[in-house]
Write a protein that holds these residues in place. Sequence first.
Motif, PDB file in Angstrom:
ATOM      1  N   MET A 129      -5.580  13.414   3.087  1.00  0.00           N
ATOM      2  CA  MET A 129      -6.858  13.276   2.775  1.00  0.00           C
ATOM      3  C   MET A 129      -7.624  12.247   4.067  1.00  0.00           C
ATOM      4  O   MET A 129      -8.755  12.248   4.292  1.00  0.00           O
ATOM      5  CB  MET A 129      -7.056  12.214   1.538  1.00  0.00           C
ATOM      6  CG  MET A 129      -6.679  12.905   0.306  1.00  0.00           C
ATOM      7  SD  MET A 129      -7.083  11.922  -1.292  1.00  0.00           S
ATOM      8  CE  MET A 129      -5.861  10.732  -1.111  1.00  0.00           C
ATOM      9  N   TYR A 130      -6.687  11.715   4.636  1.00  0.00           N
ATOM     10  CA  TYR A 130      -7.246  10.838   5.624  1.00  0.00           C
ATOM     11  C   TYR A 130      -7.366  11.954   6.847  1.00  0.00           C
ATOM     12  O   TYR A 130      -8.228  11.564   7.539  1.00  0.00           O
ATOM     13  CB  TYR A 130      -6.238  10.015   6.342  1.00  0.00           C
ATOM     14  CG  TYR A 130      -6.371   8.979   7.497  1.00  0.00           C
ATOM     15  CD1 TYR A 130      -7.283   8.132   6.975  1.00  0.00           C
ATOM     16  CD2 TYR A 130      -6.249   9.525   8.807  1.00  0.00           C
ATOM     17  CE1 TYR A 130      -7.748   7.093   8.337  1.00  0.00           C
ATOM     18  CE2 TYR A 130      -6.645   8.656   9.620  1.00  0.00           C
ATOM     19  CZ  TYR A 130      -7.293   7.666   9.529  1.00  0.00           C
ATOM     20  OH  TYR A 130      -7.936   6.874  10.865  1.00  0.00           O
TER      21      TYR A 130
ATOM     22  N   PHE B 234      -4.622   5.304   9.887  1.00  0.00           N
ATOM     23  CA  PHE B 234      -4.569   5.053   8.698  1.00  0.00           C
ATOM     24  C   PHE B 234      -3.609   3.729   8.659  1.00  0.00           C
ATOM     25  O   PHE B 234      -3.926   3.197   7.604  1.00  0.00           O
ATOM     26  CB  PHE B 234      -3.877   6.452   8.316  1.00  0.00           C
ATOM     27  CG  PHE B 234      -3.367   6.123   6.888  1.00  0.00           C
ATOM     28  CD1 PHE B 234      -4.206   6.554   5.768  1.00  0.00           C
ATOM     29  CD2 PHE B 234      -2.159   5.394   6.334  1.00  0.00           C
ATOM     30  CE1 PHE B 234      -3.910   6.485   4.588  1.00  0.00           C
ATOM     31  CE2 PHE B 234      -1.961   5.585   5.146  1.00  0.00           C
ATOM     32  CZ  PHE B 234      -2.726   5.745   4.052  1.00  0.00           C
TER      33      PHE B 234
ATOM     34  N   ASN C 169      -2.169  11.309   0.879  1.00  0.00           N
ATOM     35  CA  ASN C 169      -2.728  10.120   1.462  1.00  0.00           C
ATOM     36  C   ASN C 169      -3.081  10.655   2.786  1.00  0.00           C
ATOM     37  O   ASN C 169      -4.202  10.281   3.354  1.00  0.00           O
ATOM     38  CB  ASN C 169      -2.336   9.030   1.187  1.00  0.00           C
ATOM     39  CG  ASN C 169      -1.902   8.522  -0.079  1.00  0.00           C
ATOM     40  OD1 ASN C 169      -0.948   8.371  -0.441  1.00  0.00           O
ATOM     41  ND2 ASN C 169      -3.219   8.221  -0.855  1.00  0.00           N
TER      42      ASN C 169
ATOM     43  N   TYR D 288       0.773  -1.325  -0.161  1.00  0.00           N
ATOM     44  CA  TYR D 288       0.109   0.126  -0.055  1.00  0.00           C
ATOM     45  C   TYR D 288       0.874   1.132   0.125  1.00  0.00           C
ATOM     46  O   TYR D 288       1.405   1.523   1.079  1.00  0.00           O
ATOM     47  CB  TYR D 288      -0.990   0.052   1.271  1.00  0.00           C
ATOM     48  CG  TYR D 288      -1.851  -1.343   1.135  1.00  0.00           C
ATOM     49  CD1 TYR D 288      -2.994  -1.113   0.266  1.00  0.00           C
ATOM     50  CD2 TYR D 288      -1.564  -2.402   1.842  1.00  0.00           C
ATOM     51  CE1 TYR D 288      -3.788  -2.258   0.460  1.00  0.00           C
ATOM     52  CE2 TYR D 288      -2.535  -3.399   1.725  1.00  0.00           C
ATOM     53  CZ  TYR D 288      -3.603  -3.322   1.114  1.00  0.00           C
ATOM     54  OH  TYR D 288      -4.303  -4.454   1.324  1.00  0.00           O
TER      55      TYR D 288
ATOM     56  N   VAL E  22       2.085   5.112   0.373  1.00  0.00           N
ATOM     57  CA  VAL E  22       1.465   6.222   1.194  1.00  0.00           C
ATOM     58  C   VAL E  22       2.641   7.420   0.800  1.00  0.00           C
ATOM     59  O   VAL E  22       3.773   7.395   0.694  1.00  0.00           O
ATOM     60  CB  VAL E  22       1.808   5.872   2.494  1.00  0.00           C
ATOM     61  CG1 VAL E  22       1.213   6.722   3.305  1.00  0.00           C
ATOM     62  CG2 VAL E  22       1.291   4.379   3.032  1.00  0.00           C
ATOM     63  N   ARG E  23       1.427   8.373   0.340  1.00  0.00           N
ATOM     64  CA  ARG E  23       2.371   9.680  -0.023  1.00  0.00           C
ATOM     65  C   ARG E  23       1.614  10.711   0.975  1.00  0.00           C
ATOM     66  O   ARG E  23       0.472  10.322   1.589  1.00  0.00           O
ATOM     67  CB  ARG E  23       2.251  10.003  -1.313  1.00  0.00           C
ATOM     68  CG  ARG E  23       2.826   9.103  -2.390  1.00  0.00           C
ATOM     69  CD  ARG E  23       2.973   9.431  -3.678  1.00  0.00           C
ATOM     70  NE  ARG E  23       1.525   9.723  -4.121  1.00  0.00           N
ATOM     71  CZ  ARG E  23       0.948  10.539  -4.896  1.00  0.00           C
ATOM     72  NH1 ARG E  23       1.618  11.373  -5.568  1.00  0.00           N
ATOM     73  NH2 ARG E  23      -0.346  10.659  -5.298  1.00  0.00           N
TER      74      ARG E  23
ATOM     75  N   GLN F  89      -5.095   0.207   6.527  1.00  0.00           N
ATOM     76  CA  GLN F  89      -4.679  -0.485   5.441  1.00  0.00           C
ATOM     77  C   GLN F  89      -4.514  -2.156   6.037  1.00  0.00           C
ATOM     78  O   GLN F  89      -4.697  -2.948   4.976  1.00  0.00           O
ATOM     79  CB  GLN F  89      -3.200  -0.096   5.160  1.00  0.00           C
ATOM     80  CG  GLN F  89      -2.979   1.335   5.009  1.00  0.00           C
ATOM     81  CD  GLN F  89      -3.988   1.756   3.966  1.00  0.00           C
ATOM     82  OE1 GLN F  89      -4.039   1.451   3.049  1.00  0.00           O
ATOM     83  NE2 GLN F  89      -4.684   2.804   4.639  1.00  0.00           N
TER      84      GLN F  89
ATOM     85  N   ALA G 290       2.716   8.971   9.383  1.00  0.00           N
ATOM     86  CA  ALA G 290       1.520   8.613   9.137  1.00  0.00           C
ATOM     87  C   ALA G 290       0.554   8.352  10.393  1.00  0.00           C
ATOM     88  O   ALA G 290       1.166   8.057  11.302  1.00  0.00           O
ATOM     89  CB  ALA G 290       1.268   7.108   8.294  1.00  0.00           C
TER      90      ALA G 290
END
Length: 142
Positions: free
Chosen positions: A30-31, A62, A27, A21, A23-24, A66, A58
């Motif tokens: 947005m989360y 989040f 992301n 998955y 992750v940038r 995942q 992160a």
Amino acid sequence: MTAAVKYDDVEVGQEIPPVDYPVRRVNLIMYAGASGDFNPIHWSERFAKTVGLPDVIAHGMFTMAQAGRFVSDWAGDPGAVVDLSVRFSSMVVVPDDDQGTVITVSGVVQEKQEDKRVLVALTAKCGDSRVLSRARAVVQLA
């Protein structure tokens, strides 16, 4: 979405292949909007470093999401996860570049339960670091 996994086709010890998955930072933004968690350690490199972090990290939830996504995708049903529990064991550091980072999730069926449910032990890693420990999901299968 994949075809639904059938309870009768699953064996204890069965490995569920790993999924990556990406992750940038986008992301995480947005989360943050979806979760309401706008803590600047999740989007501001300057702030994250002032509080002693190596970079933006992160959200723990989040990362946990995942793992839930991995199991529900495997089961072929977004509502299949009956229970999901984890401990956060390491940070997911997300650099500010086009590559970001990757969370890799895999699993092993640990137990077949009543009512067509299975217990899946999950492994979530970012690079060489295990980012979730004691990660387990109870999944309702077809």
